[in-house]
Design a protein around this motif. Structure first.
Motif, mmCIF file in Angstrom:
data_model
loop_
_atom_site.group_PDB
_atom_site.id
_atom_site.type_symbol
_atom_site.label_atom_id
_atom_site.label_comp_id
_atom_site.label_asym_id
_atom_site.label_seq_id
_atom_site.Cartn_x
_atom_site.Cartn_y
_atom_site.Cartn_z
ATOM 1 N N ALA A 190 -15.192 32.500 -9.535
ATOM 2 C CA ALA A 190 -14.321 33.644 -9.846
ATOM 3 C C ALA A 190 -13.103 33.737 -8.917
ATOM 4 C CB ALA A 190 -15.139 34.930 -9.760
ATOM 5 N N ALA A 191 -13.337 33.526 -7.609
ATOM 6 C CA ALA A 191 -12.213 33.679 -6.671
ATOM 7 C C ALA A 191 -11.424 32.377 -6.518
ATOM 8 C CB ALA A 191 -12.729 34.137 -5.316
ATOM 9 N N PHE A 192 -12.125 31.250 -6.382
ATOM 10 C CA PHE A 192 -11.416 29.963 -6.346
ATOM 11 C C PHE A 192 -10.863 29.633 -7.740
ATOM 12 C CE2 PHE A 192 -13.917 27.679 -2.651
ATOM 13 C CZ PHE A 192 -13.697 28.764 -1.825
ATOM 14 N N GLY A 193 -11.597 30.058 -8.771
ATOM 15 C CA GLY A 193 -11.169 29.777 -10.139
ATOM 16 C C GLY A 193 -11.537 28.397 -10.640
ATOM 17 N N VAL A 237 -12.672 38.233 -14.401
ATOM 18 C CA VAL A 237 -11.707 37.115 -14.368
ATOM 19 C C VAL A 237 -12.064 36.114 -15.462
ATOM 20 C CG1 VAL A 237 -11.097 37.171 -11.910
ATOM 21 C CG2 VAL A 237 -13.131 35.937 -12.646
ATOM 22 N N LEU A 289 -13.059 32.499 -16.702
ATOM 23 C CA LEU A 289 -13.823 31.425 -16.043
ATOM 24 C C LEU A 289 -13.626 30.120 -16.805
ATOM 25 C CD1 LEU A 289 -17.105 33.456 -15.449
ATOM 26 C CD2 LEU A 289 -15.354 32.899 -13.739
ATOM 27 N N GLY A 342 -8.323 37.724 -2.181
ATOM 28 C CA GLY A 342 -7.808 38.653 -3.183
ATOM 29 C C GLY A 342 -8.776 38.936 -4.308
ATOM 30 N N TYR A 343 -10.013 38.495 -4.157
ATOM 31 C CA TYR A 343 -11.033 38.804 -5.164
ATOM 32 C C TYR A 343 -12.069 39.716 -4.498
ATOM 33 C CZ TYR A 343 -14.577 38.406 -8.737
ATOM 34 O OH TYR A 343 -15.488 38.712 -9.719
ATOM 35 N N PRO A 344 -11.988 41.002 -4.750
ATOM 36 C CA PRO A 344 -12.826 41.952 -3.998
ATOM 37 C C PRO A 344 -14.321 41.753 -4.249
ATOM 38 C CG PRO A 344 -11.078 43.084 -5.200
ATOM 39 C CD PRO A 344 -11.112 41.686 -5.721
ATOM 40 N N ALA A 349 -7.075 30.209 -17.822
ATOM 41 C CA ALA A 349 -8.066 30.155 -16.738
ATOM 42 C C ALA A 349 -7.497 29.620 -15.449
ATOM 43 C CB ALA A 349 -9.225 29.274 -17.171
ATOM 44 N N ALA A 350 -6.274 29.115 -15.480
ATOM 45 C CA ALA A 350 -5.759 28.405 -14.312
ATOM 46 C C ALA A 350 -5.484 29.316 -13.134
ATOM 47 C CB ALA A 350 -4.482 27.663 -14.698
ATOM 48 N N ALA A 351 -5.098 30.528 -13.386
ATOM 49 C CA ALA A 351 -4.720 31.386 -12.270
ATOM 50 C C ALA A 351 -5.934 32.121 -11.723
ATOM 51 C CB ALA A 351 -3.684 32.398 -12.751
ATOM 52 N N PRO A 352 -6.339 31.800 -10.484
ATOM 53 C CA PRO A 352 -7.482 32.484 -9.914
ATOM 54 C C PRO A 352 -7.131 33.914 -9.518
ATOM 55 C CG PRO A 352 -6.532 30.988 -8.302
ATOM 56 C CD PRO A 352 -5.762 30.799 -9.567
ATOM 57 N N GLY A 353 -8.169 34.708 -9.309
ATOM 58 C CA GLY A 353 -7.949 36.077 -8.870
ATOM 59 C C GLY A 353 -8.370 37.059 -9.948
ATOM 60 N N PRO A 354 -8.518 38.303 -9.566
ATOM 61 C CA PRO A 354 -9.026 39.294 -10.517
ATOM 62 C C PRO A 354 -8.005 39.654 -11.586
ATOM 63 C CG PRO A 354 -8.377 40.320 -8.464
ATOM 64 C CD PRO A 354 -8.190 38.856 -8.275
ATOM 65 N N LYS A 355 -8.555 40.146 -12.670
ATOM 66 C CA LYS A 355 -7.664 40.656 -13.710
ATOM 67 C C LYS A 355 -6.990 41.924 -13.192
ATOM 68 C CE LYS A 355 -9.997 39.174 -17.937
ATOM 69 N NZ LYS A 355 -10.979 39.566 -18.942
#
Lengths: 955, 94
Positions: free
Chosen positions: A363-366, A617, A619, A733-735, B87-93
């Protein structure tokens, strides 16, 4: 000495499920207990304590001390309450003047040869003799001074406990614990009458005897004759915290006994929980004693960073370390792409921590570049069992073995690798179960006191599949298939295909004898026994999985079990003996690059949508890199950063030179660990980890049992491992905000069908829970596939034997296989930092006398071990336990670094490395230091200093 | 990545599946295995190698599997590209 607060009931529970209820009267109180219960136990259950010395509820009643005498109305004499069973309507008196007089007489005799200077005794306040003497009012003996067993020298040879014969009352509890609980039979009562004494082996010091230092005798001792040195040094504990062992996959329930509070808390000893469902009150030398690493001076307590792996480490604040790590990861992704980073979850960390790390990565690294050390041990188990039975896990509870009639162990050494289960296994074997072993080595179970394998198939390394096919050939061609079972429960077409395949003559024992080295008649005998002796259970370990055909062998095992109807009830099953404490859990939690938790593929849109909704996010739907692929991608320049929690793959993974070269090419490696391990040599950020004593969470053992881990000590560096993962995620930046691992488990349960009904409250209430834990099975599932297989119908797979490409040659004429020893654990990071080094201070190379002789090698010589991947030097141990042409070593010590010689060969389905087969040569060396210096210099060079020799691509 | 290693892995996979079923189904199983377990960069590399070198060093079943994989990937390329862009951009919506 009993665990703090433990109320012993005197004798064991009668066998479950067989007894009717019996009501009797004890001291005027009505008591109802199962038939077969002793009077002593019934009294204890009613709150009446009958004095006792030779009885304890972990051992069979013995009836020797004569302290527990009672009166039974209508019966003559004074029967021992431990050996007398209850009867309906029985009226028992446990207190009377006569009984008091008799007990006083007995205790008087005991103390006539036992010092009563209790104040200075380490067991003071916890000694059963002291308690009973007080109960019967004896403060000194009435006998005149006479012969006494004093003074006598203490045996302090064992690093963890002392035997003081002056304090021994020869009650035999230690001897019986060694026999019944551990099954080693190392102790005996030597001599007769006044000359009776406890002796280890042939009256040797404990350390030099056959004692395996499990500590069962120490716990059973009613006085301070056998006492932990930690109690002598620190005093008796003040309280106990229930937790789970962090060593092997047995997952023993332990109590950490501690003194002090807050930051001043110190562990006094670890004691197995008698109601622990995996271990039933037993532990081994690692779990019970080898916890000192947790506070070892080598623990790193401050985060550190460095720009280059050539630089010195710079201690920094947590904030700076986390900030640097996050900025580097994002920098690398910006430069090389989102999939240029990844991470490794740890099979030593908790389920909650593992779940969080894979969440962080996905989720955070993506990216799906997440893997776990199960890659290098039991990944073939996951693949093989999922595709045959439908679930990536073992099918039974450990207790199932007590219903087995024939036990087939292949590629596993339970008494060394899974010692507490090994003891249970031996108990069943002593009861008469048949034993089949397939192993290149003569493991301890082949012949040990009161246990001898019915068939030992000493096969050539790398030929498991050929052997299993040959056994299946016998089952099919001799009409031993359970046809009705297969017809009801398995897919017909794959079964027919498999049946035709294994029936081919080339799969017969006679045809495969030349490949496996196992005489055909032995294979036939083993197959017949397995198929016809009743409940047949298969137990296997890394000797099955760590091959180029590891997955094929797992499937062959499943085939054999289905064909013989040995799945879906107690006493049977396919039982992978998992290596590390939470390797099952780390796999369950979605640590593989292609799977979310509960083994659901990342390409499945429904599953992905579930996680995307929960995590907020998008995935990726493509599988990520496995660990060996990460190394390849690193060398290729497409993989540049990784977060490694609690793994040391530089020492544990094969082909060290290759791994080193890959690691040198990385731009940011973040290692989170207790110690500066071998992997940390290539790290740019070091985040101090926390031991199992410093955290809350759960572990899942090899029988799918989820057990609580509870914080005993404050984290030495300030944070539990899951908290560090949250810090890193927040910085990216991913809480991630969790107040306690319980909240993480709640998230796991929401997202994982097999954990859907699992809660901390339930684990606390039941002690532990075996998944699947669902609304349909709210208290868990001890036995899987009971009515049908998880996948619906079981699926047979033809398992063609394909020889490994790693073959002995004139240059490398021997085959190296690797394993582990009882006292050390995995890469040894923990156990090397304990007194367990007394037993195993270095890795040695076992070599058959014939192979040693032709090379001029004597026992204890330094030898050079060379393969096409690398070389190392270690001492030789000449042994007939290993077959000619095969050599064996362990990988516990970085100084030896046995994985320098193992190769990049791996399992076809999972890339699990082929640790068990490496072609090598062994030579005697006179200048061991020079060899080692040369090897170390090579490792220090860029790219490991060695040009990799690969198998050329076929023409 | 080291192509020799990928060739060896693909051949190992094909050796398993060709023993389990008929050739067509084996090729399908090889393609499915590669798609489900191999990282896209590994798949891309083996597909490119198979095309450029006409499958030299690969078993017949591996070649058939890789070719089938190539067809499947080509077919899925357009929708996959659209999906991966998301999906490429990591981080929360936000």
């Amino acid at each position: 000495m009993y665990s703090v607060g433990y109320e012993d009931l005197g004798t064991p529970t009668p066998p479950a499920g067989t007894a009717a209820a019996v009501t009797l009267e004890i001291d005027g109180t009505q008591v109802t207990v199962p038939d077969g219960t002793s009077i002593m136990r019934a009294a204890a259950l009613a709150g009446v304590k009958v004095p006792k010395l030779c009885a304890t509820d972990s051992l069979k009643a013995f009836g020797s001390c004569r302290v527990c005498l009672v009166e039974v109305e209508g019966r003559k004499g004074y029967p021992a309450s431990c050996t007398t069973q209850v009867a309906a309507g029985m009226k028992v008196r446990t207190q009377s003047d006569k009984l008091m007089s008799l007990r006083r007489g007995v205790v008087d005799l005991y103390v006539s040869d036992h010092p009563l200077e209790c104040q200075g005794c380490p067991a003071h306040g916890h000694c059963e003799l002291e308690d009973i003497a007080a109960q019967v009012g004896i403060t000194q003996t009435s006998y005149a001074p006479g012969a006494a067993h004093r003074p006598q020298a203490k045996d302090e040879s064992n690093p963890y406990f002392t035997f003081n014969p002056e304090l021994c009352i020869v009650c035999s509890r230690c001897v019986r614990a060694c026999d019944e609980t551990q099954g080693t039979l190392a102790l005996t009562i030597q001599g007769r009458g006044f000359g009776s004494k406890v002796a280890a082996s042939e009256d040797e010091p404990f350390l030099e005897s056959e004692c395996v230092s499990c500590g069962a005798c120490v716990e059973a001792c009613p006085t301070a004759a056998l006492t932990e040195k930690s109690i002598i040094g620190l005093g008796v504990a003040e309280r106990a915290v229930g937790t789970t062992c962090a060593y092997c996959g047995v997952g023993c329930a332990l109590k950490a006994e501690v003194r002090g509070s807050g930051a001043d808390t110190e562990v006094v000893r670890m004691v197995p929980q008698r109601d622990g469902k995996a271990n039933h009150g037993h532990a081994c030398v690692k779990g019970r004693f080898a916890w000192g690493y947790a506070t070892h001076e080598d623990r790193i307590r401050t985060p550190m960073i460095r720009k280059s792996i050539r630089d010195e480490w710079r201690p920094v604040s947590w904030e700076e370390a986390i900030g640097y790590a996050a900025s580097e990861l994002r920098r690398i992704q910006a430069k090389y792409g989102v999939n240029s980073i990844g991470g490794i979850t740890s099979s030593r960390c908790t389920n909650e921590e593992t779940f969080l790390v894979q969440k962080l990565i996905r989720a955070a690294f993506g990216t799906n570049n997440v893997d776990t050390c199960a890659r290098v041990c039991h990944s073939p188990t996951g693949y093989g069992l999922k595709n045959t039975l439908g679930e990536s896990a073992g099918t039974q509870a450990f207790d199932s073995v007590m219903q087995a009639d024939v036990i087939f162990i292949i590629g596993a050494n339970p008494t060394e690798g899974h010692p507490v289960f090994g003891s249970q296994l031996k108990r069943r074997l002593r009861e008469g179960a048949k034993l089949l072993i397939a192993d290149p080595r003569e493991t301890a179970l082949v012949r040990t006191p009161h246990v001898e394998a019915d068939v030992h198939m000493q096969l050539q390394p790398g030929t498991n599949v050929a052997l299993l096919n040959a056994m299946a050939h016998v089952v099919v061609t001799e009409g031993l298939v359970k046809e009705a079972y297969v017809a009801e429960r398995c897919e017909p077409e794959p079964f027919a295909r498999w049946k035709a395949f294994v029936s081919e003559e080339r799969n017969s024992p006679e045809s495969s004898e030349g490949v496996t080295g196992v005489p055909a008649h032995m294979v036939r005998e083993a197959a017949r026994l397995f198929a016809t002796a009743g409940n047949g259970a298969i137990y296997y370990g890394l000797g099955v999985t760590e091959h180029s055909q590891g997955t094929t062998a797992v499937m062959a095992i499943a085939n054999l079990s289905m064909a013989t109807g040995n799945l879906g009830r107690e006493g049977v099953g396919v039982n992978p003996l998992r290596g590390q404490n939470n390797v099952q859990g780390s796999c369950d939690m979605g640590s593989f690059p292609h799977e979310f938790s509960a083994y659901r593929h990342v390409s499945d849109p429904t599953t992905r949508a579930l996680f995307e909704a929960a995590w907020g996010v998008p995935l990726q739907s493509e599988p990520g890199l496995r660990i060996p692929n990460m190394f390849e991608a690193a060398l290729d320049g497409t993989f540049k950063g990784m977060y490694v929690q609690g793994e040391d793959f530089v020492q544990s993974d094969p082909n060290t030179h290759h791994v080193n070269a890959a690691m040198e090419s990385m731009e940011c490696v973040i290692v989170q660990d207790l110690f500066l391990n071998e992997t940390a040599k290539f790290a740019h950020v070091f985040l101090p980890g926390s031991s199992f004593l410093e955290k809350d969470g759960t572990f899942t053992n090899a029988e799918r049992r989820v057990s609580r881990v509870r914080k005993v000590l404050e984290p030495l560096a300030g944070y539990q491992d899951w908290e560090v993962t949250c810090l890193l995620s927040n910085a990216l930046g991913y809480p991630m905000h969790y107040a306690h691992p319980q909240e993480i488990m709640e998230e796991i349960a929401r997202l994982t069908p097999t954990f859907a009904a699992l809660t901390y409250e339930k684990i606390d209430r039941l002690g532990s829970v075996q998944w699947p834990c669902t609304d349909e099975a709210p208290e868990g599932t001890p036995t899987m596939h009971v009515h049908q297989f998880v996948r619906g119908k079981g699926k047979f797979w033809p398992t063609e034997y394909v020889p490994t490409s790693e073959r002995s040659t004139s240059r490398y004429p021997l085959i190296l296989t690797t394993g582990r020893v009882l006292t050390q654990y995995n890469v040894g990071a923990q156990t090397r930092r304990t007194n367990n080094v007394v037993w195993h201070a270095e890795d040695v190379l076992e070599i058959h006398p014939h192979d040693a002789e032709v090379r001029g090698i004597a026992d204890g010589d330094w030898v050079g071990l060379t393969s096409r991947a690398g070389d190392t030097v270690l001492r030789a141990k000449v042994s007939e336990k290993i077959a000619p042409g095969v050599v064996y070593t362990t990988f516990h010590f970085p100084e030896t670094n046995a994985n320098v010689v193992t190769t990049e060969n791996s399992d076809w389905a999972t890339n699990c490395p082929e640790y068990k087969v490496t072609a090598v040569e062994v030579v005697q060396v006179n200048q061991a230091d020079a060899w080692r210096r040369r090897a170390e210099a090579e490792r220090a060079l860029p790219h490991g200093g060695r040009k990799q020799r690969r198998d050329p691509a076929p023409a | 990545m080291n192509i020799d290693l990928l060739i060896k892995m693909a051949n190992q996979i094909s050796e398993f599946f060709q023993g389990t079923t008929d050739p067509d189904k084996a090729a399908t199983d090889v393609a499915t295995h590669l798609r489900r377990y191999w990282d896209p960069r590994m798949r891309k590399q083996i597909v490119a190698y198979c095309e450029e070198r006409h499958g030299a060093g690969l078993t017949n079943t591996a070649i058939a599997g890789v070719q089938l994989l190539a067809q499947q990937e080509q077919k899925a390329a357009a929708p996959a590209a659209a999906a991966s862009a998301g999906a490429a951009a990591p981080g929360p919506k936000s």
